[in-house]
Motif scaffolding. Sequence first.
Motif, short mmCIF file in Angstrom:
data_model
loop_
_atom_site.label_atom_id
_atom_site.label_comp_id
_atom_site.label_asym_id
_atom_site.label_seq_id
_atom_site.Cartn_x
_atom_site.Cartn_y
_atom_site.Cartn_z
N TYR A 85 0.83 -1.15 0.13
CA TYR A 85 0.06 -0.13 0.33
C TYR A 85 0.98 1.41 0.23
CZ TYR A 85 -3.06 3.73 1.97
OH TYR A 85 -3.50 4.79 1.94
N GLY A 86 0.42 2.26 -0.64
CA GLY A 86 1.10 3.44 -0.55
C GLY A 86 2.09 4.02 -1.68
N LYS A 87 2.19 3.01 -2.78
CA LYS A 87 3.15 3.35 -3.58
C LYS A 87 2.74 4.47 -4.57
CE LYS A 87 5.12 -1.16 -4.24
NZ LYS A 87 5.66 -2.29 -4.95
N HIS A 88 3.43 5.08 -5.31
CA HIS A 88 3.16 6.38 -6.35
C HIS A 88 2.47 5.83 -7.47
CE1 HIS A 88 5.72 9.78 -5.08
NE2 HIS A 88 6.21 8.86 -4.25
N ASP A 102 3.08 2.94 -10.05
CA ASP A 102 3.81 2.03 -9.64
C ASP A 102 2.79 0.95 -8.84
OD1 ASP A 102 6.46 2.84 -10.05
OD2 ASP A 102 6.56 3.97 -8.27
N VAL A 103 1.61 1.47 -8.92
CA VAL A 103 0.52 0.52 -8.17
C VAL A 103 0.01 -0.53 -8.94
CG1 VAL A 103 -1.93 0.62 -7.02
CG2 VAL A 103 -0.26 2.38 -6.86
N LEU A 104 0.29 -1.93 -8.68
CA LEU A 104 -0.19 -2.88 -9.47
C LEU A 104 -1.88 -3.00 -9.12
CD1 LEU A 104 2.57 -5.31 -8.61
CD2 LEU A 104 2.29 -4.08 -10.83
N PRO A 105 -2.55 -3.53 -10.30
CA PRO A 105 -3.91 -3.53 -10.13
C PRO A 105 -4.36 -4.35 -9.00
CG PRO A 105 -3.15 -3.65 -12.47
CD PRO A 105 -1.98 -3.79 -11.60
N GLU A 106 -3.55 -5.62 -8.96
CA GLU A 106 -3.89 -6.62 -7.81
C GLU A 106 -3.71 -6.02 -6.48
OE1 GLU A 106 0.11 -8.11 -9.56
OE2 GLU A 106 -1.59 -6.82 -10.31
N ASP A 107 -2.72 -4.96 -6.26
CA ASP A 107 -2.86 -4.51 -4.98
C ASP A 107 -3.85 -3.56 -4.64
OD1 ASP A 107 -0.36 -5.76 -3.98
OD2 ASP A 107 0.88 -4.65 -5.03
N PHE A 108 -3.95 -2.75 -5.69
CA PHE A 108 -5.03 -1.73 -5.64
C PHE A 108 -6.36 -2.52 -5.22
CE2 PHE A 108 -8.78 0.53 -7.44
CZ PHE A 108 -8.52 1.72 -6.98
N ASN A 109 -6.89 -3.72 -6.17
CA ASN A 109 -7.91 -4.24 -5.53
C ASN A 109 -8.04 -4.90 -4.39
OD1 ASN A 109 -8.66 -3.95 -8.19
ND2 ASN A 109 -8.06 -5.69 -9.09
N LEU A 138 -9.73 -4.88 1.25
CA LEU A 138 -9.50 -5.12 2.63
C LEU A 138 -10.02 -3.89 3.21
CD1 LEU A 138 -5.63 -5.84 2.77
CD2 LEU A 138 -7.51 -7.36 3.67
N ASN A 139 -9.95 -2.54 3.03
CA ASN A 139 -10.42 -1.53 3.57
C ASN A 139 -12.06 -1.19 3.35
OD1 ASN A 139 -10.55 1.28 4.77
ND2 ASN A 139 -8.50 1.20 4.70
N LEU A 140 -12.51 -0.96 2.34
CA LEU A 140 -13.80 -0.45 1.86
C LEU A 140 -14.70 -1.65 2.33
CD1 LEU A 140 -15.17 2.10 1.31
CD2 LEU A 140 -15.02 1.26 -1.09
N GLU A 176 -5.31 4.59 -3.69
CA GLU A 176 -6.27 3.69 -2.77
C GLU A 176 -6.81 4.40 -1.78
OE1 GLU A 176 -2.81 3.51 -3.33
OE2 GLU A 176 -2.37 1.21 -3.07
N TYR A 177 -6.32 5.43 -1.18
CA TYR A 177 -6.93 6.12 0.10
C TYR A 177 -7.99 7.07 -0.63
CZ TYR A 177 -6.62 9.15 4.04
OH TYR A 177 -6.99 9.94 5.39
#
Length: 254
Positions: free
Chosen positions: A95-98, A101-108, A113-115, A165-166
């Motif tokens: 979490y928290g990359k520029h 650099d954010v991968l779709p799987e991490d975004f998802n 996890l959060n929402l 993501e935030y």
Amino acid sequence: MMLKNKKILVVGAAGLLGATLVKELLAQGATVIAADISLDRLNSRLVGLGVAADNADVIRKQIDLANKTALTAMFTELDGLTGAVNCSYPRNKNYGKHFFDVLPEDFNENISLNLGSSFLFMQQCAAYFKRTEMPFSLVNISSVYGVVAPKFEIYDKTPMTMPVEYAAIKSGLIHMSKYVAKYVGDSRFRVNLVSPGGIFDHQPAEFLNAYKKETFGKGMLDVTDVLGSIVFLLSSMAEFVNGQNIVVDDGFSM
């Protein structure tokens, strides 16, 4: 004491805001169920704030908000709740990359996890109200960046960024809170939000100075600056405040 005879559940209670809120709720006369995924971290944080380990007005619970079975069981065990505050912010290790650099799987995964856990928590709060028919106030914690686009220039000359993501999570939380309030449609069940500006947590000086120029003088908030709005929404003074988002940012979003 604005919360005398109130019983409040705080999830994410080991965090900076969550633990400080637990202490304030106690000072306002409430009984608090403090829940977090790590009991050791929760106990350490509360003791560090001066909340004694044997304080009878604090019930400590371990909970993973993404675990529906555990969350449902916790609500089944609780009685006399008058409100809840979700201070949690689960995320994965990437979490928290520029942005690029954010991968779709991490975004998802981070959205889920959060929402996703926020959805589950709101669902269980609403089910608790339907079962007990006791007045209930739920307060979610969004952010000024759930309301306005990021001011990326204040991150210049720092390794920091405002994670995509935030923005997605906090803006989604605002609309989902309104959805739940409208869906339940009962003035006894209230869902509101508090959206703080940035909270001081030893960020780089360059960032703090740039951020302060966007406010009316306060700069980054102290965590205690957010507590009054939460207490108000939990109290009987906000009896018919529903589906609202209180922004606490000293003008940052203007």
